[in-house]
Each structure stands twice: as structure tokens, then as C-alpha cells.
Design an enzyme around this catalytic site. Structure first.
Site, PDB file in Angstrom:
ATOM      1  N   ALA A 287       0.863  -1.182   0.000  1.00  0.00           N
ATOM      2  CA  ALA A 287       0.000   0.000   0.000  1.00  0.00           C
ATOM      3  C   ALA A 287       0.896   1.227   0.000  1.00  0.00           C
ATOM      4  CB  ALA A 287      -0.918   0.005   1.222  1.00  0.00           C
TER       5      ALA A 287
ATOM      6  N   ALA B 128       3.807   7.633   3.559  1.00  0.00           N
ATOM      7  CA  ALA B 128       4.629   6.422   3.640  1.00  0.00           C
ATOM      8  C   ALA B 128       4.059   5.343   2.733  1.00  0.00           C
ATOM      9  CB  ALA B 128       4.699   5.918   5.080  1.00  0.00           C
ATOM     10  N   GLN B 129       4.863   4.311   2.501  1.00  0.00           N
ATOM     11  CA  GLN B 129       4.411   3.129   1.785  1.00  0.00           C
ATOM     12  C   GLN B 129       4.812   1.892   2.577  1.00  0.00           C
ATOM     13  OE1 GLN B 129       6.670   4.306  -1.766  1.00  0.00           O
ATOM     14  NE2 GLN B 129       7.657   2.278  -1.723  1.00  0.00           N
ATOM     15  N   VAL B 130       4.082   0.795   2.349  1.00  0.00           N
ATOM     16  CA  VAL B 130       4.227  -0.404   3.163  1.00  0.00           C
ATOM     17  C   VAL B 130       4.618  -1.581   2.281  1.00  0.00           C
ATOM     18  CG1 VAL B 130       3.026  -2.005   4.706  1.00  0.00           C
ATOM     19  CG2 VAL B 130       2.533   0.442   4.822  1.00  0.00           C
TER      20      VAL B 130
ATOM     21  N   ASP C 127      -8.687   5.774  14.521  1.00  0.00           N
ATOM     22  CA  ASP C 127      -9.224   5.468  13.191  1.00  0.00           C
ATOM     23  C   ASP C 127      -9.613   3.991  13.111  1.00  0.00           C
ATOM     24  OD1 ASP C 127      -9.997   6.002  10.617  1.00  0.00           O
ATOM     25  OD2 ASP C 127      -8.000   5.757   9.753  1.00  0.00           O
TER      26      ASP C 127
ATOM     27  N   SER D 162       0.517   9.323   0.870  1.00  0.00           N
ATOM     28  CA  SER D 162       1.316  10.519   0.618  1.00  0.00           C
ATOM     29  C   SER D 162       2.436  10.682   1.631  1.00  0.00           C
ATOM     30  CB  SER D 162       0.417  11.759   0.651  1.00  0.00           C
ATOM     31  OG  SER D 162      -0.275  11.833   1.887  1.00  0.00           O
TER      32      SER D 162
END
Length: 547
Positions: free
Chosen positions: A134, A139-141, A290, A137
Site C-alpha cells: 500500500a 509512507a508506503q508499506v 481510526d 502521501s
């Protein structure tokens, strides 16, 4: 707010300001400005064709925020929690905000990852998926596996974000201060307070080590709940730009077929998830902010996993006491207590008290009976605040939004779910703990120390006052409006101080002497029992809210 200061801010961040104005102009802000009372600026906005031309004002705002990047996306997410300020069509649109962007290529981030883990990827991981699982804007995983076979996720922060975020925050903070000066009607929205909240949220989201700390704190707080699972953090490879944590392989609660195939007990999962969330918010003071279905997992044994602690909320002790009081007021059907809390939270400036009390009475009549639909009750509460021009504090707005989200998930698991059935025992236990004799005595002792400090300062204050009188340097500015209320407040404060002094004097001076007199009752002199009753009555009166 001087023109010079405005000019300096514009010069320092002129490139970013130009980008923001270009996006604002392209998407058009006529309707948006009109809604918030800034229609005078609308003439500078010219909307181009394309998708924005057919979109309504809320959608245009959302599209513009998404294009402006992470700071503005986060601002929109914060505003989506403010049902007390914005009408449902605006908050509903802002809830759709997405920060998904194309992931950075692995070759562009490999050097940063290896710098943060202190070695080559091959030396640390048995396998590493270079295709992002995933991307957002910030971080990415990536999925990976450690040498010992543990499945993990690796979260990598994008480079170059801090200068951009800092420029955005400077511009937004200056705009908020300028708006409060130029348009006083905006003061009730507390724009600077919202921007302070935004700055804190962005600072925490940019620091992946902070996310790791949040995760570990919640895990420690819920350690006694063996039916709750929090991902393990691998500290040796976690820092500001990189987070390595356990991968939780479970079922999303909104995946009906998978839930049925796993034979999960929906009502049990709903009860356990709610118990954990309320424990986080009302007792621990740090909660997952969240809790949508993507951040929850159903595991074997009907355990509940909370993942992704990038967004958390915090509540101080006083705020948690107020929330406990609010739940108690709803259960007891006490509209006046709800009104008192709402006024205290918002400041209540200009509120029509009689109309507000009537609305609060109607509110508790609608929601006081079981089963309590928590999401409906909170939505009704924030709507009532908005209709009476009362703005809630940001920490409460975030909690209420999280509770509404969690309630929706729990009702998907159990349509007959009753939040009060879960909350009532916890609220009762916490209230008993907070008002146990030891806790009450501790607060009374702290008050006695404060009064002793005030008494020691009093002679110096009197001497200073006398000196000012002799020098003829005493001046006063009196506003007669509300003088009667001020007088009542002074009398109330004086009464509290008098009762506190008498109670403290009785406890510290007279009570110990009563051990020597009177007949014994249960081995204790009767006058001492009476004295302890007087002390207890004084302490209880001091901590009770003003009626």
C-alpha cells in the site's frame, strides 16, 4: 497581524504559496468561501473545466485538498470530525479523503531503507517484497519475512516531506490568525486551535518512531485482555523514517463471507472490541483514532486485533471524568448535566441557556433508554452543539468521530449491539475508583496544600496592595454587563475557600484530639466518628460541580 509579517511569510514560502493558489483557482472556491463567510474573496477564483466543473462545493474542496498533499489531506480529515462546525454534507465528503498515491520505486528507496536498518536488506530479511503493499502521501508499506520466519510489514516514510509540511503549516497558521482578525465571526471555529491540532498530528504522523511508541503503549495498557491483539514492534529496526512490525493475518470485520467461513461470533467480537476501545479512551487516555474495518481484524478464538496506530487520540484525566459524567447523565436522563458539560466544553459564549437546556432534555429522552445506539447519540450530540453555535474541543471531536466509526463496525457485527451494556460496568467501576475514600482524601490533601501556599503568599500581596494605595497607583476597569453573575461567582469562590479552610483546619487540628473523648463505637470514640463525617461532607461538597 501586520502587513509586514504577511509579506515576510509570503516571500519565505512563495513557491508553495503559488502552488496552493494555483490549485485553489483551478478547483474554484466560490461556494466554499460563501459557506464560511469569505465571499469577498470569491472574485479571485476561476474554475476550469473537467471534473471540477461538474462537482459541487464539498467535492471540489475534497479534490483540492487531495491534490495539495499530506498536510491538507490531514486538515480535511480533522475537519471531517467536526460535526459541531460543519453540516453533514461537508463532513461526509471530507470523510472520503484519500492520500493514496503511486509508490516510489524500490530502487529509489532501497538506500534509505538499508541506512535505517543498518545493513543490507538480504542480511536482515529472509524475503522482502519490493512491490509496495500500500502507498500513501506520507509512507508506503512492504511485506517481508525476518530470518526467524516472522512475517512483518515494513513502513517507509517518503523523502522530502518535512520542508513541504513545514511550509504548509506556516502558511496555514498565518492564514488562520489573519482570518480571526479580518473576520471575527470565524472565531467560534477556533481556527488557530484547529491548526495547532493539525501541527501536532502531522509531527506525530511524520515520526514513525512515535507510531511505534503509541502501539507499544496501547499494547501494555491492554495486556490483561487476552482477547485483544496488538502488533509487536521490532525496535532494533524502527526509527523516525522506518517502522518494522508484526504482520497480523486476520479477517476484516466487514468481509461477510470470510467471517462466516471462519465461524466468527459477531456479537462476541463486537462486545470485546467495544470493551477494548472504551478502556483505551475512558481509562487509559490514549486510543486508536481510526478504527475503521481496514484497521481491525478478527482472529481465531474470536480475538480482536487493532492495527495501524498512525493516528491516535489522547485525553487528560479531567476530560475522561467529564466523559464518564456524560455517559452517566445520558443513562440517568439528566439533561441539565448534559447542558452543563456542553457549556463547559465550548465556553458557551452567547448561548441561549433555556433553549439549550430544552434541547438537552429532548436529547436524553431520545437516547437514555436501552439499547443505546452510540453512533446516533454522538451524531445527535454534535449536531445539537452546531445548532447552538457551540464548538467542541479538538480532542473530543476526534474521540467522537472514532466512536461513531467503531460503533458502525460493531453494528455490522451485531445489529442489536447495545453499547451501554458494555460501558455501564466499566463506567461504574471507574467512578467508584475515582471517588473512593483514598482518592477523595488525596484530592482534599492537595487542595489543603494549595490553600496553605495561598495563605503564605497573602501577607506579601496585602503589603503590595497597601503600598500601591499609598502611592495612588491603584486603577480599575469595570464592565457593568454581567456584574451580577460576576458577583455570584465571587461569592461561590469565597464560600468554597471558606469551606476548604474550615475542613482542612478540622482535619489537621481538631480531629486528632477527638481520639481522647466520648464513648466508643466499634472501638472508635463517637466524637471522632462525627468529626470524620464533617470532614467527609466538606470534601464531597468541594469536589461536587456547582449547582
Amino acid at each position: 497581524m501586520s502587513l509586514l509579517e504577511t509579506g515576510l511569510v509570503a516571500i519565505r514560502d512563495h513557491k508553495r504559496l503559488a502552488e496552493i493558489l494555483a490549485v485553489v483557482t483551478r478547483f474554484g472556491i466560490d461556494d466554499v468561501l460563501g459557506r464560511i463567510g469569505l465571499s469577498g474573496l470569491a472574485s479571485s477564483s476561476r474554475r476550469d473545466g473537467g471534473k471540477a466543473a461538474q462537482a459541487d462545493a464539498p467535492e471540489r474542496l475534497r479534490l483540492a485538498l487531495e491534490e495539495l498533499g499530506p498536510t491538507f489531506v490531514k486538515l480535511g480529515q480533522i475537519l471531517s470530525t467536526r460535526g459541531d462546525l460543519l453540516s453533514p454534507e461537508w463532513t461526509a465528503e471530507l470523510e472520503k479523503l484519500q492520500s493514496h498515491v503511486a509508490p516510489q520505486p524500490w530502487d529509489a528507496i532501497r538506500a534509505q531503507v538499508e541506512e535505517d536498518i543498518g545493513g543490507s536488506v538480504e542480511a536482515i530479511f529472509a524475503s522482502f517484497d519490493t512491490q509496495a503493499l500500500a502507498a500513501g502521501s506520507i509512507a508506503q508499506v512492504h511485506r517481508a519475512m525476518l530470518k526467524d520466519g516472522t512475517d512483518v510489514v515494513v513502513k517507509v516514510r517518503r523523502e522530502g516531506l518535512r520542508p513541504l509540511v513545514d511550509a504548509d503549516l506556516r502558511l496555514l497558521s498565518h492564514a488562520a490568525a489573519l482570518a480571526e482578525v479580518q473576520w471575527p465571526d470565524l472565531a467560534r471555529y477556533r481556527p488557530r486551535e484547529i491548526l495547532n491540532h493539525l501541527g501536532a498530528a502531522m509531527a506525530e504522523e511524520l515520526d514513525l518512531a512515535a507510531e511505534a511508541r503509541n502501539c507499544e503503549t496501547v499494547a501494555a495498557n491492554l495486556a490483561d485482555m487476552d482477547f485483544i491483539v496488538i502488533p509487536r514492534i521490532f525496535r532494533q529496526w524502527t526509527g523516525e523514517r522506518l517502522l518494522v512490525q508484526e504482520f497480523i493475518d486476520g479477517t476484516a470485520p466487514n468481509d461477510g463471507p470470510a467471517m462466516a467461513a471462519g465461524r466468527h461470533d459477531g456479537p462476541l467480537l463486537a462486545r470485546r472490541g467495544t470493551e477494548a476501545f472504551l478502556h483505551m479512551a475512558l481509562i487509559d487516555g490514549i486510543f486508536h483514532a481510526d478504527p475503521h474495518p481496514g484497521n481491525l481484524r478478527a482472529l481465531s478464538g474470536d480475538r480482536v486485533a487493532f492495527i495501524d496506530f498512525g493516528m491516535v487520540g489522547r485525553l487528560g484525566g479531567r476530560r475522561r471524568e467529564q466523559l464518564l459524567s456524560l455517559v452517566g447523565a445520558i443513562v440517568d436522563g439528566s439533561g441539565d448535566r448534559v447542558a452543563n458539560l456542553l457549556i463547559e466544553w465550548s465556553g458557551g459564549v452567547g448561548a441561549d441557556l433555556s433553549r439549550l437546556e430544552a434541547a438537552c432534555d429532548a436529547f436524553v429522552a431520545r437516547h437514555g433508554a436501552a439499547p443505546l445506539r452510540l453512533g446516533d447519540a454522538i451524531g445527535d450530540f454534535v449536531t445539537m452543539a452546531r445548532e447552538h453555535d457551540l464548538a467542541l474541543p479538538p480532542d473530543l471531536a476526534l474521540l467522537f468521530k472514532a466512536l461513531i466509526t467503531a460503533d458502525g463496525v460493531m453494528r455490522g457485527l451485531d445489529p442489536q449491539f447495545d453499547a451501554i451494556a458494555v460501558a455501564a460496568p466499566m463506567v461504574q467501576s471507574e467512578m467508584l475508583r475515582r471517588y473512593a475514600p483514598g482518592a477523595v482524601f488525596g484530592r482534599g490533601r492537595a487542595l489543603a496544600f494549595d490553600l496553605a501556599g495561598l495563605a503564605s503568599d497573602l501577607p506579601a500581596l496585602i503589603r503590595l496592595l497597601a503600598l500601591r494605595v499609598r502611592q495612588g497607583r491603584i486603577s480599575a476597569s469595570v464592565e457593568l454587563q454581567g456584574l451580577e453573575r460576576i458577583g455570584g461567582d465571587i461569592r461561590w469562590a469565597a464560600t468554597r475557600i471558606a469551606v476548604a479552610i474550615v475542613t482542612a483546619a478540622f482535619a489537621l487540628g481538631l480531629a486528632p484530639r477527638l481520639f481522647e473523648y466520648g464513648p466508643l463505637v466499634f472501638g472508635v470514640p463517637l466524637p471522632l466518628w462525627i468529626g470524620l463525617g464533617v470532614i467527609a461532607a466538606g470534601l464531597v461538597w468541594l469536589i461536587m460541580p456547582r449547582r
